[in-house]
Design an enzyme around this catalytic site. Sequence first.
Site, PDB file in Angstrom:
ATOM      1  N   LYS A 143       8.049 -39.918 -13.637  1.00 46.16           N
ATOM      2  CA  LYS A 143       7.230 -39.219 -14.645  1.00 46.16           C
ATOM      3  C   LYS A 143       5.974 -40.038 -14.883  1.00 46.16           C
ATOM      4  O   LYS A 143       5.979 -41.247 -14.677  1.00 46.16           O
ATOM      5  CB  LYS A 143       8.004 -39.104 -15.966  1.00 46.16           C
ATOM      6  CG  LYS A 143       7.481 -38.044 -16.901  1.00 46.16           C
ATOM      7  CD  LYS A 143       8.075 -36.692 -16.588  1.00 46.16           C
ATOM      8  CE  LYS A 143       7.445 -35.576 -17.356  1.00 46.16           C
ATOM      9  NZ  LYS A 143       8.201 -34.327 -17.183  1.00 46.16           N
ATOM     10  N   ASP A 183       3.158 -31.018 -16.674  1.00 45.68           N
ATOM     11  CA  ASP A 183       4.022 -31.118 -17.865  1.00 45.68           C
ATOM     12  C   ASP A 183       3.085 -30.784 -19.026  1.00 45.68           C
ATOM     13  O   ASP A 183       2.052 -30.113 -18.806  1.00 45.68           O
ATOM     14  CB  ASP A 183       4.635 -32.525 -17.980  1.00 45.68           C
ATOM     15  CG  ASP A 183       5.766 -32.598 -19.019  1.00 45.68           C
ATOM     16  OD1 ASP A 183       6.883 -32.175 -18.710  1.00 45.68           O
ATOM     17  OD2 ASP A 183       5.532 -33.060 -20.157  1.00 45.68           O
TER      18      ASP A 183
HETATM   19  P1  NDP Z   1       2.220 -26.898 -22.283  1.00 46.63           P
HETATM   20  O1  NDP Z   1       1.210 -27.954 -22.421  1.00 46.63           O
HETATM   21  O2  NDP Z   1       1.947 -25.734 -21.420  1.00 46.63           O
HETATM   22  O3  NDP Z   1       2.656 -26.346 -23.710  1.00 46.63           O
HETATM   23  C1  NDP Z   1       3.148 -27.204 -24.683  1.00 46.63           C
HETATM   24  C2  NDP Z   1       3.436 -26.423 -25.938  1.00 46.63           C
HETATM   25  O4  NDP Z   1       4.167 -27.231 -26.836  1.00 46.63           O
HETATM   26  C3  NDP Z   1       2.168 -26.007 -26.671  1.00 46.63           C
HETATM   27  O5  NDP Z   1       2.398 -24.821 -27.355  1.00 46.63           O
HETATM   28  C4  NDP Z   1       1.968 -27.176 -27.619  1.00 46.63           C
HETATM   29  O6  NDP Z   1       1.194 -26.861 -28.768  1.00 46.63           O
HETATM   30  C5  NDP Z   1       3.379 -27.479 -28.021  1.00 46.63           C
HETATM   31  N1  NDP Z   1       3.486 -28.891 -28.378  1.00 46.63           N
HETATM   32  C6  NDP Z   1       3.179 -29.963 -27.619  1.00 46.63           C
HETATM   33  N2  NDP Z   1       3.365 -31.100 -28.290  1.00 46.63           N
HETATM   34  C7  NDP Z   1       3.781 -30.734 -29.507  1.00 46.63           C
HETATM   35  C8  NDP Z   1       4.145 -31.452 -30.660  1.00 46.63           C
HETATM   36  N3  NDP Z   1       4.099 -32.793 -30.700  1.00 46.63           N
HETATM   37  N4  NDP Z   1       4.568 -30.741 -31.747  1.00 46.63           N
HETATM   38  C9  NDP Z   1       4.600 -29.378 -31.710  1.00 46.63           C
HETATM   39  N5  NDP Z   1       4.258 -28.644 -30.648  1.00 46.63           N
HETATM   40  C10 NDP Z   1       3.869 -29.309 -29.566  1.00 46.63           C
HETATM   41  O7  NDP Z   1       3.545 -27.665 -21.781  1.00 46.63           O
HETATM   42  P2  NDP Z   1       4.862 -27.059 -21.107  1.00 46.63           P
HETATM   43  O8  NDP Z   1       5.122 -25.694 -21.617  1.00 46.63           O
HETATM   44  O9  NDP Z   1       4.751 -27.293 -19.660  1.00 46.63           O
HETATM   45  O10 NDP Z   1       5.971 -28.066 -21.650  1.00 46.63           O
HETATM   46  C11 NDP Z   1       6.758 -27.808 -22.800  1.00 46.63           C
HETATM   47  C12 NDP Z   1       8.032 -28.624 -22.739  1.00 46.63           C
HETATM   48  O11 NDP Z   1       8.755 -28.263 -21.558  1.00 46.63           O
HETATM   49  C13 NDP Z   1       7.849 -30.138 -22.643  1.00 46.63           C
HETATM   50  O12 NDP Z   1       8.912 -30.765 -23.302  1.00 46.63           O
HETATM   51  C14 NDP Z   1       7.961 -30.410 -21.143  1.00 46.63           C
HETATM   52  O13 NDP Z   1       8.355 -31.732 -20.875  1.00 46.63           O
HETATM   53  C15 NDP Z   1       9.059 -29.418 -20.773  1.00 46.63           C
HETATM   54  N6  NDP Z   1       9.155 -29.035 -19.372  1.00 46.63           N
HETATM   55  C16 NDP Z   1       8.092 -28.513 -18.693  1.00 46.63           C
HETATM   56  C17 NDP Z   1       8.239 -28.129 -17.377  1.00 46.63           C
HETATM   57  C18 NDP Z   1       7.138 -27.484 -16.620  1.00 46.63           C
HETATM   58  O14 NDP Z   1       7.385 -27.084 -15.485  1.00 46.63           O
HETATM   59  N7  NDP Z   1       5.950 -27.317 -17.173  1.00 46.63           N
HETATM   60  C19 NDP Z   1       9.507 -28.320 -16.662  1.00 46.63           C
HETATM   61  C20 NDP Z   1      10.579 -28.782 -17.489  1.00 46.63           C
HETATM   62  C21 NDP Z   1      10.391 -29.140 -18.790  1.00 46.63           C
HETATM   63  P3  NDP Z   1      -0.282 -27.450 -28.917  1.00 46.63           P
HETATM   64  O15 NDP Z   1      -1.123 -26.638 -27.998  1.00 46.63           O
HETATM   65  O16 NDP Z   1      -0.628 -27.300 -30.344  1.00 46.63           O
HETATM   66  O17 NDP Z   1      -0.223 -28.908 -28.495  1.00 46.63           O
HETATM   67  O1  2IT Z   2      10.119 -32.015 -16.865  1.00 42.72           O
HETATM   68  C1  2IT Z   2      10.017 -31.472 -15.743  1.00 42.72           C
HETATM   69  O2  2IT Z   2      11.005 -31.204 -15.070  1.00 42.72           O
HETATM   70  C2  2IT Z   2       8.680 -31.118 -15.275  1.00 42.72           C
HETATM   71  N1  2IT Z   2       7.716 -31.310 -15.993  1.00 42.72           N
HETATM   72  C3  2IT Z   2       8.500 -30.536 -13.901  1.00 42.72           C
HETATM   73  C4  2IT Z   2       8.516 -31.617 -12.866  1.00 42.72           C
HETATM   74  C5  2IT Z   2       8.154 -31.186 -11.468  1.00 42.72           C
HETATM   75  O3  2IT Z   2       8.037 -32.105 -10.646  1.00 42.72           O
HETATM   76  O4  2IT Z   2       8.004 -29.999 -11.181  1.00 42.72           O
END
Ligand code: NDP
Ligand code: 2IT
Length: 462
Positions: A143, A183
């Site tokens: 990561k 992420d």
């Molecule tokens: P994005 O940046 O696309 O979206 C993040 C969302 O979460 C936004 O709505 C953001 O709001 C909100 N957010 C972020 N930080 C905070 C905080 N401290 N408090 C409240 N809201 C918050 O990210 P993803 O959708 O990709 O990721 C979301 C979660 O999913 C994370 O935990 C990530 O690690 C996990 N994840 C993502 C994967 C992926 O493929 N993208 C895979 C597996 C897990 P704001 O705009 O106000 O910051």
């Molecule tokens: O938390 C996660 O699994 C991710 N942000 C996706 C990682 C990836 O390599 O696709």
Amino acid sequence: MKPSKKNIKNKKQRSVKNMANDFMKEIVRKNPGEIEFHQAVEEVVSSLTTLLKENPIYKHKKFKILERMTEPERIIIFRVPWLDDKGDAQINRGIRIEMNSALGPYKGGLRFHPSVNLGILKFLAFEQVFKNSLTTLPLGGGKGGSDFDPKGKSDNEVMNFCQSFMTELQRHIGPNTDVPAGDIGVGAREVGYLFGQYKRLRNEFTGVLTGKGLGWGGSLIRTEATGYGCVYFAQKMLETRNELIEGKICAVSGSGNVAQHTAEKIIQLNGKVVTLSDSDGYIYDEDGIDEHKLAFVKKLKNIKRGRISEYADKFNCKYFPGKRPWEVKCDIAFPSATQNELNEGEAKDLIKNGCICVAEGANMPSTPEAIKVFQKAKILFAPGKAANAGGVAVSGLEMSQNSERLSWSREEVDKKLFAIMSSIHEQCAKYGKEGDYIDYVKGANIGGFIKVANAMLDQGLV
Ligand code: NDP
Ligand code: 2IT
């Protein structure tokens, strides 16, 4: 007097518990202040006590499996200097944690968010190792990210930052070494700029990043994969109780990549999504978010980069500033924003309001106390490392397609994603079954651990 069998068993159990306590003390001593990392390690170690008792090789002093699993193979920390639109220099910190390569090249996302620090990235890298193992694909765990905040920055500033970040990172990664992805704060735009700079510096067009654009090496369904996969996992959990997504009221937090595609799949399966949020508050749409409203959210968040409160203005529904959605009545909760966004009190509220299932789209969104509440109430609860593995799984499929220089159809990738999520569910059930209850936390931790531990034993003390 000869000790009874029961006494011997109790003694053995105590000695594993003592070992776990001593181990955690050492983790805290060696990694001071990294509270999220401590939290993630503690959860895994407490799931493993029985396994370690029955398989002493995993805790043997000669191999030190757990000690090695909690010590990253390598951490790279670097300065990221870039010029903002005013011509002033800005300095951020870049980090890449190369956690474990027992199963394949390091694989895991990059997070750009002002809260990013070593402890948060170490927790994410540690979780990633187990998650990637569960996917059944040949992926190690890593990561990375930066304390850079893309919010409020122009496209030009984001590009400058990404190019500078990659100028250093490029010497440490590669399609067979370490393959980053997105992420929080890293989506299609950022992956594009990062890839462009890698290609320019190395003069190589390779699958060094996943989540690439569809026209230049990306995989169909990768954008959707985490959210879709999480709903597939929830479907599998509900099946064990003869329930369906159809007709269920769903509370989703976040409004980024994971939340959007979780909502999309729920809508396709005739569930009703009533909430979305961002770090400023949540919207409650009692009528349900439909495809048309979701298209508005995608445009708002991915192109306009606005706030979720604008949804409430547009569709005339309630907005709760500074609050999180866990106070609403729902059947299923999908925390899909960030770590520790659902605490004990909120977990109790969910149970009180009739929630029967929680599937974590985010990484570690429920606090340990909240998880205890869910498990005590015996509702279906899936930890992120199982439920959100669809994203990295399709990243793994993107790597396979890049290697054979072919692209698979949408249907093919979606089918493979569904099969992987089903297999993760099977692994959780196999290792987490306790009477008629499935402890998905224990199942995911043991299932993820065994494969990595066995590979580490095979590969010697490295
Ligand atoms: P994005 O940046 O696309 O979206 C993040 C969302 O979460 C936004 O709505 C953001 O709001 C909100 N957010 C972020 N930080 C905070 C905080 N401290 N408090 C409240 N809201 C918050 O990210 P993803 O959708 O990709 O990721 C979301 C979660 O999913 C994370 O935990 C990530 O690690 C996990 N994840 C993502 C994967 C992926 O493929 N993208 C895979 C597996 C897990 P704001 O705009 O106000 O910051
Ligand atoms: O938390 C996660 O699994 C991710 N942000 C996706 C990682 C990836 O390599 O696709």
